[in-house]
Design a protein around this motif. Structure first.
Motif, PDB file in Angstrom:
ATOM      1  N   PRO A 194      -3.502   5.360   3.423  1.00  0.00           N
ATOM      2  CA  PRO A 194      -3.662   4.042   2.807  1.00  0.00           C
ATOM      3  C   PRO A 194      -5.140   3.761   2.560  1.00  0.00           C
ATOM      4  O   PRO A 194      -5.896   3.441   3.453  1.00  0.00           O
ATOM      5  N   VAL A 195      -5.518   3.931   1.359  1.00  0.00           N
ATOM      6  CA  VAL A 195      -6.892   3.782   0.886  1.00  0.00           C
ATOM      7  C   VAL A 195      -7.813   4.622   1.773  1.00  0.00           C
ATOM      8  O   VAL A 195      -7.478   5.748   2.126  1.00  0.00           O
ATOM      9  N   ARG A 196      -8.943   4.095   2.148  1.00  0.00           N
ATOM     10  CA  ARG A 196      -9.900   4.924   2.857  1.00  0.00           C
ATOM     11  C   ARG A 196      -9.907   4.616   4.344  1.00  0.00           C
ATOM     12  O   ARG A 196     -10.929   4.655   4.987  1.00  0.00           O
TER      13      ARG A 196
ATOM     14  N   ARG B 253      -9.484   8.723   6.342  1.00  0.00           N
ATOM     15  CA  ARG B 253     -10.252   9.912   5.997  1.00  0.00           C
ATOM     16  C   ARG B 253     -11.644   9.584   5.495  1.00  0.00           C
ATOM     17  O   ARG B 253     -12.569  10.346   5.677  1.00  0.00           O
ATOM     18  N   ASP B 254     -11.790   8.453   4.861  1.00  0.00           N
ATOM     19  CA  ASP B 254     -13.066   8.178   4.227  1.00  0.00           C
ATOM     20  C   ASP B 254     -13.304   6.678   4.223  1.00  0.00           C
ATOM     21  O   ASP B 254     -13.281   6.036   3.187  1.00  0.00           O
TER      22      ASP B 254
ATOM     23  N   ALA C 135     -18.369  -4.781  -0.488  1.00  0.00           N
ATOM     24  CA  ALA C 135     -17.541  -5.719  -1.258  1.00  0.00           C
ATOM     25  C   ALA C 135     -16.063  -5.365  -1.116  1.00  0.00           C
ATOM     26  O   ALA C 135     -15.208  -6.245  -1.022  1.00  0.00           O
ATOM     27  N   THR C 136     -15.788  -4.070  -1.083  1.00  0.00           N
ATOM     28  CA  THR C 136     -14.398  -3.645  -0.959  1.00  0.00           C
ATOM     29  C   THR C 136     -13.848  -4.003   0.418  1.00  0.00           C
ATOM     30  O   THR C 136     -12.737  -4.519   0.547  1.00  0.00           O
TER      31      THR C 136
ATOM     32  N   VAL D  33       0.867  -1.179   0.000  1.00  0.00           N
ATOM     33  CA  VAL D  33       0.000   0.000   0.000  1.00  0.00           C
ATOM     34  C   VAL D  33       0.904   1.230   0.000  1.00  0.00           C
ATOM     35  O   VAL D  33       2.065   1.150   0.384  1.00  0.00           O
ATOM     36  N   PRO D  34       0.389   2.371  -0.437  1.00  0.00           N
ATOM     37  CA  PRO D  34       1.267   3.550  -0.483  1.00  0.00           C
ATOM     38  C   PRO D  34       1.731   3.941   0.906  1.00  0.00           C
ATOM     39  O   PRO D  34       1.006   3.790   1.882  1.00  0.00           O
TER      40      PRO D  34
ATOM     41  N   HIS E 247      -0.029  -0.511  -6.608  1.00  0.00           N
ATOM     42  CA  HIS E 247       0.430  -1.093  -5.344  1.00  0.00           C
ATOM     43  C   HIS E 247      -0.238  -2.448  -5.144  1.00  0.00           C
ATOM     44  O   HIS E 247      -1.428  -2.617  -5.401  1.00  0.00           O
TER      45      HIS E 247
ATOM     46  N   GLN F 181      -3.680  -2.919  -3.416  1.00  0.00           N
ATOM     47  CA  GLN F 181      -4.756  -2.333  -4.210  1.00  0.00           C
ATOM     48  C   GLN F 181      -5.056  -3.185  -5.436  1.00  0.00           C
ATOM     49  O   GLN F 181      -6.207  -3.365  -5.827  1.00  0.00           O
TER      50      GLN F 181
ATOM     51  N   ILE G 134     -20.754  -1.854  -3.144  1.00  0.00           N
ATOM     52  CA  ILE G 134     -19.322  -1.859  -3.459  1.00  0.00           C
ATOM     53  C   ILE G 134     -18.494  -1.529  -2.205  1.00  0.00           C
ATOM     54  O   ILE G 134     -17.390  -2.032  -2.040  1.00  0.00           O
TER      55      ILE G 134
ATOM     56  N   LYS H 290     -20.061   4.645   3.663  1.00  0.00           N
ATOM     57  CA  LYS H 290     -20.982   4.478   2.532  1.00  0.00           C
ATOM     58  C   LYS H 290     -21.748   3.179   2.742  1.00  0.00           C
ATOM     59  O   LYS H 290     -21.166   2.171   3.084  1.00  0.00           O
TER      60      LYS H 290
ATOM     61  N   PHE I  98     -14.695   2.847   4.296  1.00  0.00           N
ATOM     62  CA  PHE I  98     -15.766   2.208   3.515  1.00  0.00           C
ATOM     63  C   PHE I  98     -17.098   2.297   4.247  1.00  0.00           C
ATOM     64  O   PHE I  98     -18.142   2.419   3.658  1.00  0.00           O
TER      65      PHE I  98
ATOM     66  N   TRP J 171     -10.926  -6.630   1.140  1.00  0.00           N
ATOM     67  CA  TRP J 171      -9.739  -6.181   1.889  1.00  0.00           C
ATOM     68  C   TRP J 171      -9.421  -7.173   3.004  1.00  0.00           C
ATOM     69  O   TRP J 171      -8.274  -7.559   3.213  1.00  0.00           O
TER      70      TRP J 171
END
Lengths: 404, 211
Positions: free
Chosen positions: A234-236, A239-240, A252-253, A225-226, B141, B144, A249, A245, A242, A257
């Motif tokens: 690193p993804v949400r 800050r945001d 599912a995300t 991950v970045p 990455h 991801q 999706i 929402k 999953f 994960w």
């Protein structure tokens, strides 16, 4: 993707040479040294090129944490401080690892439980933090003695979980652990457990690598991950998330994960086999009777086998080195000839026996015991008696009664 | 060895991660096709064949090649552009090669435009909207990429290829590891070599918009 030049062969500010990890662990000369387990942890960290160690006192890991403070004073690790509580320590470890540091911490018993929320978070954020767990009792009434119950809670966090038998295991596995957990296809935290006091506070001969050789530093650009910055968490995760929402999706995300974390545990299998020379050690696998154990219960099992051999009873042993990844195929293979599988454990619930029952065919073969807990020792004689009772043989030892 | 194979979907409401089904990543010099370990050159040929069979062969470059954050990334980006140009030269008039970026993973407000870019959380939208039936991830990455590849396998019938700079991806139908400029160029060479020898999928066969 990292475009960094290899540092192997160069020196750090302490004059230690960054050494190829495989050569360090397998080819470098070893010096026999007489150390406690806590001192061995310090010596491993001296060679681990750690950036950050965060400490909080709780018996029996306090001594190791304090000794690593000395390493900081000597300049072997980048930063060292005391957290406000175990929960704070584990959160601070996450912050340091998010920032790209190689992180180390130690914990035990109730402290591990207090920090528990952080461990699935570490795994989900793919932070290759290494945490030593010097197991002790966690349940009331209070005990500070060895008891491996907290391992049961760690098994479903998504962390890698290894269980060291000896101080030698500890020294080697701390260094090897970073190599496994930092692989890009793994990149998970590692809980490296031992039975407190039995390992941390007893002295043993441990073969150490030269102190002027150390691991190459962590390369955060190999992360799956970045690396965190304030623009691209690193993804949400922060800050945001999953969960903000409510749609297919998002779920599912999140589901994918979570699956990916456990997929990474599976991927660690190949690397763990490579570094640890297999996920288990097995001997006498052709016998009807097998002892399967992890941690210091392995040592007690080994001694029980010697006692049984004196009486003409042949018995085999499986030492389980990694609990996550779980060595299911290896255990099935090693116990395929056994009519009886005994699982001695230092905890009240028998979590290892449950795992083995879920792994082997004809699980009625698995005898969950003997158990001790609360810090009691496990004399090899009670393992012998457990086996003899199950086999219908006459017991040869009478345990002396103690107390009033 | 596991019987499980990583095939184009739609596989399941929530497909399992291939690693949990016993699919192993290749060692250096190897690749995997549908979860079976093969020599890298064989996978090169198969990847080129899949690209040339597709109606909408698509490359999804990620931030590790889109952002010129080091010299190697810039060279890879150039190589990917070469692969894309080669694809355009080698396909027939009914085929539409595409290059759709995945520049970053931040949330998109008010929503992602799947015609323009791919987001790891919504890869299926991009596949559906553009009727993509074969795609390649590169410079994404690893975590991801695994996430996206599994969602694609779950909800679309797109054939996925991963050109990974690290250890590879079980959740792609075909995955290389240790991606380099040379490997990307070799794949372009294979596309050129197979030009005119591969039939495009006919109507009725699987395509990316089937779900």
């Amino acid at each position: 993707m990292a475009d960094t030049k290899s540092l192997i062969g160069t020196q750090n500010k302490k004059g230690q040479t960054f050494t190829d990890p495989w050569k360090l662990m397998h080819e470098a000369p070893r010096t026999p040294s007489f150390f406690t387990g806590s001192e061995v942890i310090k010596e491993a960290i001296r060679r681990a090129s750690c950036d950050v160690m965060i400490a909080y006192p709780i018996t029996p890991q306090s001594e190791a944490a304090a000794l690593i403070g000395e390493l900081f004073a000597e300049g072997y690790i980048g930063d060292y401080f005391r957290g406000e509580s175990e929960f704070a320590v584990m959160s601070q470890c996450a912050g340091a690892a998010f920032g790209g540091a190689r992180v180390f911490t130690t914990t035990a018993g109730p402290g591990t439980m207090r920090a528990m929320e952080n461990f699935p978070m570490w795994a989900g954020a793919r932070l290759p933090i290494q945490m030593i767990v010097t197991c002790r009792g966690i349940n009331s009434p209070l005990s500070i003695q060895p008891d491996t119950l907290e391992i049961a809670y760690l098994l479903n966090t998504g962390m890698l979980v290894w269980h060291a038998e000896t101080a030698q295991d500890f020294f080697d596995w701390i260094l090897m652990g970073y190599m496994v957990s930092e692989e890009p296809d793994v990149h998970l935290p590692l809980a490296l457990c031992c039975d407190g006091f039995f390992v941390t506070h007893t002295k043993d001969v441990v073969n150490l690598t030269p102190p002027d050789m150390c691991l190459p530093p962590y390369d955060p650009y190999r992360s799956p991950v970045p690396c965190m910055d304030m623009e691209c968490p690193p993804v949400r995760m922060m800050r945001d998330p999953f969960v903000m929402k409510s749609n297919y999706i998002s779920y599912a995300t999140h589901a994918s994960w979570q699956q990916e974390i456990w997929a990474a545990v599976e991927r660690s299998r190949k690397h763990s086999i490579h570094w640890l020379n297999g996920l288990i050690d097995a001997e006498n696998t052709d016998t009807d009777i097998m002892i399967v154990a992890s941690g210091t219960a392995v040592s007690q099992g080994r001694e029980a086998i010697r006692l049984l051999e004196d009486e003409g009873v042949r018995c085999g042993l499986v030492k389980v080195k990694t609990l996550r990844p779980w060595p299911d195929e290896e255990i099935r293979e090693a116990t395929k000839n056994a009519k009886h599988i005994f699982v001695p454990e230092f905890n009240v619930t028998g979590w290892l026996a449950k795992e083995i029952r879920a792994t082997v065919p004809n699980h009625q073969r698995v005898h969950a015991g003997p158990h001790v807990c609360g810090g009691m020792t496990m004399p090899p004689e009670i393992i012998v008696n457990e086996i003899k009772t199950a086999l219908g043989l006459k017991k040869s030892f009478v345990m002396a009664g103690r107390g009033s | 060895m596991t019987e499980y194979r990583v095939m184009p979907g739609p596989e399941h409401f929530l497909p399992p991660a291939a690693a949990s089904m016993g699919i192993y990543l290749p060692n250096p010099g190897e690749a995997h096709v549908n979860g079976v370990i093969v020599p890298e050159e064989k996978a090169m040929e198969e990847a080129a064949r899949q690209f040339l069979m597709a109606k909408v062969p698509t490359i999804f470059p990620g931030p590790l090649v889109l952002w010129a954050w080091n010299e190697k990334a810039a060279k890879k980006a150039t190589a990917i552009r070469h692969l894309y140009n080669t694809l355009k030269e080698c396909v027939g008039p009914d085929q539409i090669p595409m290059l759709i970026p995945m520049p970053d993973y931040r949330p998109k407000y008010p929503k992602i435009n799947p015609e323009m870019e791919i987001n790891p959380n919504h890869p299926n939208l991009t596949i559906w909207h553009n009727k993509i039936d074969c795609c390649m991830f590169v410079g994404v990455h690893c975590h991801q990429a695994n996430l996206s590849l599994k969602i694609i396998r779950g909800g679309t019938s797109c054939y996925t290829i991963a050109m990974c700079a690290q250890a590879g991806h079980e959740d792609a139908m075909l995955s290389f590891r240790d991606a380099s400029v040379d490997k990307i160029m070799r794949l372009a060479d294979w596309v050129k070599k197979l030009k005119g020898t591969v039939q495009v999928r006919t109507r009725g066969s699987r395509n990316g918009s089937s779900n």
